[in-house]
Design a protein around this motif. Structure first.
Motif, PDB file in Angstrom:
ATOM      1  N   ASP A   1       0.840  -1.198   0.000  1.00  0.00           N
ATOM      2  CA  ASP A   1       0.000   0.000   0.000  1.00  0.00           C
ATOM      3  C   ASP A   1       0.874   1.247   0.000  1.00  0.00           C
ATOM      4  OD1 ASP A   1      -2.323   1.415  -0.042  1.00  0.00           O
ATOM      5  OD2 ASP A   1      -2.726   1.234   2.099  1.00  0.00           O
ATOM      6  N   LEU A   2       1.589   1.460  -1.121  1.00  0.00           N
ATOM      7  CA  LEU A   2       2.556   2.550  -1.208  1.00  0.00           C
ATOM      8  C   LEU A   2       1.887   3.903  -1.370  1.00  0.00           C
ATOM      9  CD1 LEU A   2       5.104   0.792  -3.592  1.00  0.00           C
ATOM     10  CD2 LEU A   2       5.231   0.976  -1.105  1.00  0.00           C
ATOM     11  N   VAL A   3       0.708   3.926  -1.988  1.00  0.00           N
ATOM     12  CA  VAL A   3      -0.035   5.168  -2.186  1.00  0.00           C
ATOM     13  C   VAL A   3      -1.401   4.990  -1.536  1.00  0.00           C
ATOM     14  CG1 VAL A   3      -0.828   6.879  -3.853  1.00  0.00           C
ATOM     15  CG2 VAL A   3       1.152   5.439  -4.395  1.00  0.00           C
ATOM     16  N   PRO A   4      -1.548   5.373  -0.291  1.00  0.00           N
ATOM     17  CA  PRO A   4      -2.811   5.137   0.418  1.00  0.00           C
ATOM     18  C   PRO A   4      -4.017   5.671  -0.341  1.00  0.00           C
ATOM     19  CG  PRO A   4      -1.124   5.919   1.934  1.00  0.00           C
ATOM     20  CD  PRO A   4      -0.546   6.046   0.554  1.00  0.00           C
ATOM     21  N   ALA A   5      -5.074   4.870  -0.308  1.00  0.00           N
ATOM     22  CA  ALA A   5      -6.366   5.200  -0.936  1.00  0.00           C
ATOM     23  C   ALA A   5      -6.350   5.046  -2.453  1.00  0.00           C
ATOM     24  CB  ALA A   5      -6.830   6.605  -0.573  1.00  0.00           C
ATOM     25  N   LEU A   6      -5.193   4.729  -3.055  1.00  0.00           N
ATOM     26  CA  LEU A   6      -5.141   4.488  -4.492  1.00  0.00           C
ATOM     27  C   LEU A   6      -5.189   2.986  -4.737  1.00  0.00           C
ATOM     28  CD1 LEU A   6      -4.830   5.679  -7.343  1.00  0.00           C
ATOM     29  CD2 LEU A   6      -2.346   5.450  -7.060  1.00  0.00           C
ATOM     30  N   LEU A   7      -6.195   2.531  -5.480  1.00  0.00           N
ATOM     31  CA  LEU A   7      -6.365   1.109  -5.744  1.00  0.00           C
ATOM     32  C   LEU A   7      -5.658   0.728  -7.041  1.00  0.00           C
ATOM     33  CD1 LEU A   7     -10.153   0.670  -4.831  1.00  0.00           C
ATOM     34  CD2 LEU A   7      -8.139   0.217  -3.404  1.00  0.00           C
ATOM     35  N   PRO A   8      -4.989  -0.418  -7.066  1.00  0.00           N
ATOM     36  CA  PRO A   8      -4.273  -0.828  -8.283  1.00  0.00           C
ATOM     37  C   PRO A   8      -5.241  -1.235  -9.389  1.00  0.00           C
ATOM     38  CG  PRO A   8      -4.163  -2.566  -6.632  1.00  0.00           C
ATOM     39  CD  PRO A   8      -4.802  -1.386  -5.969  1.00  0.00           C
ATOM     40  N   MET A   9      -4.791  -1.088 -10.629  1.00  0.00           N
ATOM     41  CA  MET A   9      -5.583  -1.479 -11.796  1.00  0.00           C
ATOM     42  C   MET A   9      -5.200  -2.853 -12.323  1.00  0.00           C
ATOM     43  SD  MET A   9      -5.677   2.117 -13.928  1.00  0.00           S
ATOM     44  CE  MET A   9      -6.700   1.389 -15.200  1.00  0.00           C
ATOM     45  N   LEU A  10      -4.084  -3.394 -11.847  1.00  0.00           N
ATOM     46  CA  LEU A  10      -3.580  -4.658 -12.364  1.00  0.00           C
ATOM     47  C   LEU A  10      -4.633  -5.764 -12.267  1.00  0.00           C
ATOM     48  CD1 LEU A  10      -1.063  -6.218 -13.431  1.00  0.00           C
ATOM     49  CD2 LEU A  10      -0.534  -6.748 -11.042  1.00  0.00           C
ATOM     50  N   LEU A  11      -4.969  -6.364 -13.414  1.00  0.00           N
ATOM     51  CA  LEU A  11      -5.884  -7.507 -13.535  1.00  0.00           C
ATOM     52  C   LEU A  11      -7.327  -7.186 -13.161  1.00  0.00           C
ATOM     53  CD1 LEU A  11      -3.572 -10.339 -12.111  1.00  0.00           C
ATOM     54  CD2 LEU A  11      -3.981  -9.759 -14.503  1.00  0.00           C
ATOM     55  N   THR A  12      -7.661  -5.909 -12.977  1.00  0.00           N
ATOM     56  CA  THR A  12      -9.044  -5.575 -12.629  1.00  0.00           C
ATOM     57  C   THR A  12      -9.997  -5.877 -13.774  1.00  0.00           C
ATOM     58  OG1 THR A  12      -8.612  -3.275 -13.296  1.00  0.00           O
ATOM     59  CG2 THR A  12      -8.433  -3.798 -10.949  1.00  0.00           C
ATOM     60  N   GLU A  13      -9.498  -5.883 -15.024  1.00  0.00           N
ATOM     61  CA  GLU A  13     -10.386  -6.170 -16.146  1.00  0.00           C
ATOM     62  C   GLU A  13     -10.908  -7.603 -16.132  1.00  0.00           C
ATOM     63  OE1 GLU A  13      -6.178  -6.369 -18.006  1.00  0.00           O
ATOM     64  OE2 GLU A  13      -7.132  -5.714 -16.153  1.00  0.00           O
ATOM     65  N   TYR A  14     -10.266  -8.460 -15.326  1.00  0.00           N
ATOM     66  CA  TYR A  14     -10.713  -9.847 -15.219  1.00  0.00           C
ATOM     67  C   TYR A  14     -11.504 -10.098 -13.939  1.00  0.00           C
ATOM     68  CZ  TYR A  14      -7.064 -10.212 -18.768  1.00  0.00           C
ATOM     69  OH  TYR A  14      -6.278 -10.022 -19.889  1.00  0.00           O
ATOM     70  N   GLY A  15     -11.783  -9.028 -13.200  1.00  0.00           N
ATOM     71  CA  GLY A  15     -12.561  -9.172 -11.975  1.00  0.00           C
ATOM     72  C   GLY A  15     -11.802  -9.827 -10.840  1.00  0.00           C
ATOM     73  N   ILE A  16     -10.471  -9.763 -10.870  1.00  0.00           N
ATOM     74  CA  ILE A  16      -9.651 -10.385  -9.833  1.00  0.00           C
ATOM     75  C   ILE A  16      -9.465  -9.401  -8.682  1.00  0.00           C
ATOM     76  CG2 ILE A  16      -7.385 -11.387  -9.309  1.00  0.00           C
ATOM     77  CD1 ILE A  16      -7.243 -12.153 -12.305  1.00  0.00           C
ATOM     78  N   PRO A  17      -9.810  -9.787  -7.460  1.00  0.00           N
ATOM     79  CA  PRO A  17      -9.706  -8.854  -6.329  1.00  0.00           C
ATOM     80  C   PRO A  17      -8.261  -8.602  -5.929  1.00  0.00           C
ATOM     81  CG  PRO A  17     -10.332 -11.032  -5.556  1.00  0.00           C
ATOM     82  CD  PRO A  17     -10.341 -11.102  -7.060  1.00  0.00           C
ATOM     83  N   SER A  18      -7.996  -7.416  -5.419  1.00  0.00           N
ATOM     84  CA  SER A  18      -6.666  -7.061  -4.930  1.00  0.00           C
ATOM     85  C   SER A  18      -6.746  -6.718  -3.456  1.00  0.00           C
ATOM     86  CB  SER A  18      -6.083  -5.886  -5.725  1.00  0.00           C
ATOM     87  OG  SER A  18      -6.921  -4.757  -5.629  1.00  0.00           O
ATOM     88  N   ARG A  19      -5.665  -7.044  -2.731  1.00  0.00           N
ATOM     89  CA  ARG A  19      -5.603  -6.773  -1.297  1.00  0.00           C
ATOM     90  C   ARG A  19      -4.232  -6.219  -0.948  1.00  0.00           C
ATOM     91  NH1 ARG A  19      -6.746 -11.400   2.654  1.00  0.00           N
ATOM     92  NH2 ARG A  19      -5.456 -12.654   1.247  1.00  0.00           N
ATOM     93  N   PRO A  20      -4.169  -5.184  -0.117  1.00  0.00           N
ATOM     94  CA  PRO A  20      -2.856  -4.686   0.307  1.00  0.00           C
ATOM     95  C   PRO A  20      -2.231  -5.636   1.319  1.00  0.00           C
ATOM     96  CG  PRO A  20      -4.600  -3.483   1.424  1.00  0.00           C
ATOM     97  CD  PRO A  20      -5.277  -4.392   0.446  1.00  0.00           C
TER      98      PRO A  20
END
Length: 260
Positions: free
Chosen positions: A161-180
Motif C-alpha cells: 500500500d505505497l499510495v494510500p487510498a489508491l487502488l491498483p488497476m492490475l488484472l481488474t479487467e478480469y474481476g480479480i480482487p486485490s488486497r494490500p
C-alpha cells in the motif's frame, strides 16, 4: 501440499514474506518454497536475492530455497519457455528437481504478463495462482492481454500500500480482487532487514547524508524508456523535474537510485 513463491528481487521476496507473516496466504501446513529467479541481463555476474545482504531475515519465512536459473541453465529465465506439447513432461521433471510433494499446489508469481511467471504457470498448469506486485506497476493497467486459461486461475493480487487510498488497476479487467499486504507486517520485516544490514549501511551511507535525516530525498528511477513509454530525453527530463521538486520541498540532499 506446497506453495511456491517466485521472486526475482529481495523487495519482491520481502513482499510475500510479509504477507505470510500477516496470514494472507492462510494458516495451513503447506510447505513454502522460495523460487529465486535472477532475471538481469547477465545473471552469471549478478548476485541472486538469496545471497544478498539482508536476505536471511526474509528467508526465515520459507522452508527452503530453489534457484530457478540452475534448473534451466544455460537458458535465461526471461526468455526460456517449453513448447506447449512439452509442458506436461516439464511438469514431471521440475516436480522431481524441486522435490515437490504430491497434493495441492499454489504458485505465487510477480509480473504475470511476462516470463518467467508465464513459463511457471504453463509448466505448473494444475496450480492455483496468486499474483503479487513487486513495485508500483500494479497501479497501472495490465500490460498485455492474458488468455482465459491463465487469468481464470488467479485468485488474488497482493500489493504494498505505497499510495494510500489508491487502488491498483492490475488484472481488474478480469474481476480479480486485490488486497494490500498488511502494513504492520511490512514494517516489522523491514526493521529486521534493516538491523541485519546496519553495519553495511553505516559503511555505505556518507556521514553528511546520515546526519541530514529527513533533509535527504531518495529518488527512484524506472525503466520507462526501454519499455518505449518515454523517450530517453523525456525520461531524463522527468528525473530533472523530480530533482527540482525535491529541492522545492526543502530537501538539502538528493540520492538517485536508477532501476533496478
Amino acid at each position: 501440499m506446497t506453495r511456491i513463491f517466485a521472486a526475482s528481487t529481495l523487495y519482491g521476496a520481502m513482499t510475500v514474506a510479509a504477507a505470510i507473516d500477516a496470514g494472507q496466504f492462510g494458516r495451513d501446513d503447506r510447505e513454502r518454497v522460495l523460487l529465486v529467479c535472477n532475471n538481469v541481463d547477465i545473471p552469471e555476474v549478478a548476485t541472486p536475492l538469496h545471497h544478498m545482504p539482508g536476505a536471511a531475515a526474509v528467508l526465515r519465512r520459507f522452508h527452503r530455497v530453489v534457484y530457478w536459473n540452475d534448473l534451466i541453465y544455460p537458458f535465461h529465465p526471461a526468455v526460456w519457455a517449453p513448447r506447449d506439447e512439452d509442458a506436461p513432461l516439464w511438469r514431471t521433471v521440475m516436480a522431481e528437481k524441486m522435490a515437490i510433494r504430491p497434493g495441492p499446489l499454489e504458485l505465487v508469481v510477480e509480473s504475470i504478463q511476462v516470463k518467467p511467471a508465464q513459463t511457471l504457470c504453463k509448466i505448473f498448469s494444475d496450480a492455483t495462482l496468486a499474483v503479487y506486485a513487486d513495485g508500483v506497476m500494479s497501479y497501472g493497467p495490465t500490460r498485455n492481454d492474458l488468455p482465459r486459461p491463465l487469468h481464470g486461475r488467479i485468485a488474488q493480487v497482493l500489493y504494498l500500500d505505497l499510495v494510500p487510498a489508491l487502488l491498483p488497476m492490475l488484472l481488474t479487467e478480469y474481476g480479480i480482487p486485490s488486497r494490500p499486504v498488511h502494513t504492520g507486517a511490512v514494517l516489522e520485516l523491514l526493521a529486521e532487514l534493516t538491523e541485519e544490514c546496519r553495519p553495511i549501511l553505516d559503511r555505505a551511507i556518507p556521514r553528511q547524508l546520515a546526519r541530514g535525516g529527513p533533509g535527504t530525498a531518495l529518488l527512484l528511477g524506472q525503466y520507462l524508456s526501454p519499455l518505449g513509454i518515454l523517450t530517453e530525453e523525456e525520461e531524463e527530463d522527468l528525473h530533472r523535474r523530480m530533482f527540482e521538486h525535491a529541492v522545492r520541498l526543502g530537501h538539502t540532499a538528493v540520492v538517485f537510485k536508477p532501476h533496478p
